[in-house]
Design an enzyme around this catalytic site. Structure first.
Site, PDB file in Angstrom:
ATOM      1  N   ASP A  37       0.858  -1.187   0.000  1.00  0.00           N
ATOM      2  CA  ASP A  37       0.000   0.000   0.000  1.00  0.00           C
ATOM      3  C   ASP A  37       0.895   1.238   0.000  1.00  0.00           C
ATOM      4  O   ASP A  37       2.018   1.200   0.533  1.00  0.00           O
ATOM      5  CB  ASP A  37      -0.910   0.004   1.238  1.00  0.00           C
ATOM      6  CG  ASP A  37      -2.100   0.933   1.070  1.00  0.00           C
ATOM      7  OD1 ASP A  37      -3.215   0.438   0.838  1.00  0.00           O
ATOM      8  OD2 ASP A  37      -1.911   2.178   1.171  1.00  0.00           O
ATOM      9  N   GLN A  85     -15.314   5.517  -4.091  1.00  0.00           N
ATOM     10  CA  GLN A  85     -16.437   6.269  -4.666  1.00  0.00           C
ATOM     11  C   GLN A  85     -17.113   7.120  -3.588  1.00  0.00           C
ATOM     12  O   GLN A  85     -17.393   6.630  -2.495  1.00  0.00           O
ATOM     13  CB  GLN A  85     -17.434   5.251  -5.209  1.00  0.00           C
ATOM     14  CG  GLN A  85     -18.454   5.803  -6.135  1.00  0.00           C
ATOM     15  CD  GLN A  85     -19.227   4.663  -6.807  1.00  0.00           C
ATOM     16  OE1 GLN A  85     -19.295   3.562  -6.275  1.00  0.00           O
ATOM     17  NE2 GLN A  85     -19.809   4.937  -7.940  1.00  0.00           N
ATOM     18  N   ALA A 121      -9.865  -4.685  -9.200  1.00  0.00           N
ATOM     19  CA  ALA A 121     -11.175  -4.385  -8.588  1.00  0.00           C
ATOM     20  C   ALA A 121     -11.467  -2.891  -8.567  1.00  0.00           C
ATOM     21  O   ALA A 121     -12.623  -2.478  -8.446  1.00  0.00           O
ATOM     22  CB  ALA A 121     -11.218  -4.927  -7.168  1.00  0.00           C
ATOM     23  N   ASP A 151     -22.330  -7.962  -9.416  1.00  0.00           N
ATOM     24  CA  ASP A 151     -23.702  -7.632  -9.848  1.00  0.00           C
ATOM     25  C   ASP A 151     -24.463  -8.927 -10.160  1.00  0.00           C
ATOM     26  O   ASP A 151     -25.649  -9.048  -9.864  1.00  0.00           O
ATOM     27  CB  ASP A 151     -23.668  -6.755 -11.106  1.00  0.00           C
ATOM     28  CG  ASP A 151     -22.639  -5.647 -10.986  1.00  0.00           C
ATOM     29  OD1 ASP A 151     -23.009  -4.493 -10.770  1.00  0.00           O
ATOM     30  OD2 ASP A 151     -21.424  -5.963 -11.071  1.00  0.00           O
ATOM     31  N   HIS A 178     -19.620  -2.405 -15.443  1.00  0.00           N
ATOM     32  CA  HIS A 178     -19.978  -2.494 -14.028  1.00  0.00           C
ATOM     33  C   HIS A 178     -20.362  -1.066 -13.638  1.00  0.00           C
ATOM     34  O   HIS A 178     -19.512  -0.268 -13.242  1.00  0.00           O
ATOM     35  CB  HIS A 178     -18.782  -2.995 -13.198  1.00  0.00           C
ATOM     36  CG  HIS A 178     -18.987  -2.856 -11.709  1.00  0.00           C
ATOM     37  ND1 HIS A 178     -19.987  -3.493 -11.032  1.00  0.00           N
ATOM     38  CD2 HIS A 178     -18.309  -2.137 -10.787  1.00  0.00           C
ATOM     39  CE1 HIS A 178     -19.918  -3.174  -9.753  1.00  0.00           C
ATOM     40  NE2 HIS A 178     -18.907  -2.343  -9.577  1.00  0.00           N
TER      41      HIS A 178
END
Ligand code: NAD
Length: 316
Positions: A37, A85, A121, A151, A178
């Protein structure tokens, strides 16, 4: 792919990355898990935390915070790094911010000599997967995104509930981006080998085509609702990533709706979109083209057009 030491590099140890890591540990999916990270302290802390659970698990995984050099002999590099998001933000708006993050990741991974499979992802996932393919120069069959796998899982769960049948016996897919232009090709939705539409017609009004449309709307807006309620989604995608990883490491030839590069299938070329694919140790063994109705083909074309436009805006 080597079978003796199954090694996964996880880049981005945020909520999605660590939900994936937690599922990998609980399902004993690999032998070595390396956490990377930009915030190194976070990766170190997460590795400690997971290691402290080893004594309670059936797994003997080696887990540590590493560096890009560790990618050399890895089977899978999974990328969950990026900016999450925001409430109400469309996935496509995230594009520019996350493209920069990927430039800082793909270059050192490929420089390490990594020769495995990229699994992406980060959102907008179809575009980020295409960016990964472009920046890495890898064969597109070794670059896949989670696409509409989650989904599709949501769809099978909701359909199972609606039709009162085990979701494992529901065979239906969400295809395309997606995101906002994804769609369900109802002509291809089955319970066992019986069409879902036919089941609705014979149900004496208990189930209807309007009910099916409501379900596809629920699937399309699920992420927005979860984000509104708890700021992010991570458990479901962590499990979708784990399922795809198992299909790769286990050379399963399982069919999952991942984001794959289309090379003539459905009349599309170069674009990455969620389509049913056969997944094995080489990544995407092949795309399984479904026989879509005209209206469904148009929906798929529109979804691909949106993805192409967004990618072109980037001018990579
Ligand atoms: P998060 O903010 O919790 O974690 C992101 C992590 O990435 C952070 O730890 C951050 O330090 C790290 N990071 C940022 N830039 C980096 C860089 N250059 N190199 C290495 N690490 C870097 O976010 P999250 O909730 O885990 O979400 C991660 C991504 O997954 C987002 O893009 C989100 O939209 C996406 N997501 C995808 C799906 C899907 O279905 N594909 C579902 C949910 C979330």
């Amino acid at each position: 792919m080597r079978r003796d030491n199954r090694k996964i590099i996880l880049i981005g140890t945020g909520m999605v990355g660590m939900s994936y890591a937690y599922a990998l540990l609980n399902q004993s999916v690999c032998d070595e898990l390396v956490l990377i990270d930009a915030n190194r302290a976070r990766a170190v802390g997460e590795a400690m935390d997971l290691n402290h659970g080893l004594a309670f698990s059936a797994s003997h995984m080696k887990i540590y915070a590493g560096s890009y050099q560790d990618c050399t002999d890895a089977d899978i590099v999974a990328i969950c790094a990026g900016v999450a998001q925001k409430p109400g933000e469309s996935r496509l708006n995230l594009l520019k911010r996350n493209a920069q993050v990927f430039q800082s990741i793909i270059e050192p991974v490929t420089a390490s000599g990594f020769n495995g499979i990229f699994l992406v992802a980060t959102n907008p996932v179809d575009i980020m997967t295409r960016i990964t393919c472009t920046l890495s120069g890898f064969n597109p069959r070794r670059v896949l995104g989670t696409g509409t796998a989650l989904d599709t899982a949501r769809l099978r769960y909701l359909l199972g509930d609606y039709l009162k049948v085990d979701p494992r016996n529901v065979h239906a897919y969400v295809m395309g981006e997606h995101g906002d232009t994804e769609f369900v090709p109802w002509s291809q939705a089955m319970v066992a080998t019986k069409s879902v539409r036919e089941i609705c017609e014979e149900s004496n009004g208990t189930c209807s085509l309007a009910g099916l449309e409501q379900i596809s709307e629920e699937v399309r807006t699920a992420a927005y609702k979860i984000i509104e309620a708890k700021n992010a989604t991570y458990y479901g995608i962590g499990m979708a990533l784990t399922r795809i990883t198992k299909a790769i490491l286990g050379d399963e030839h399982s069919i999952l709706t991942v984001s794959a590069m289309l090379r003539g299938e459905y009349g599309q070329s170069g674009v990455f979109a969620g389509v049913p694919c056969i997944i094995n140790q080489n990544g995407i063994q092949r795309i399984l083209p479904l026989t879509l109705e005209e209206a469904e083909k148009e929906q798929f074309d529109q979804s691909c057009q949106t993805l192409k436009r967004c990618y072109d805006e980037l001018e990579l």
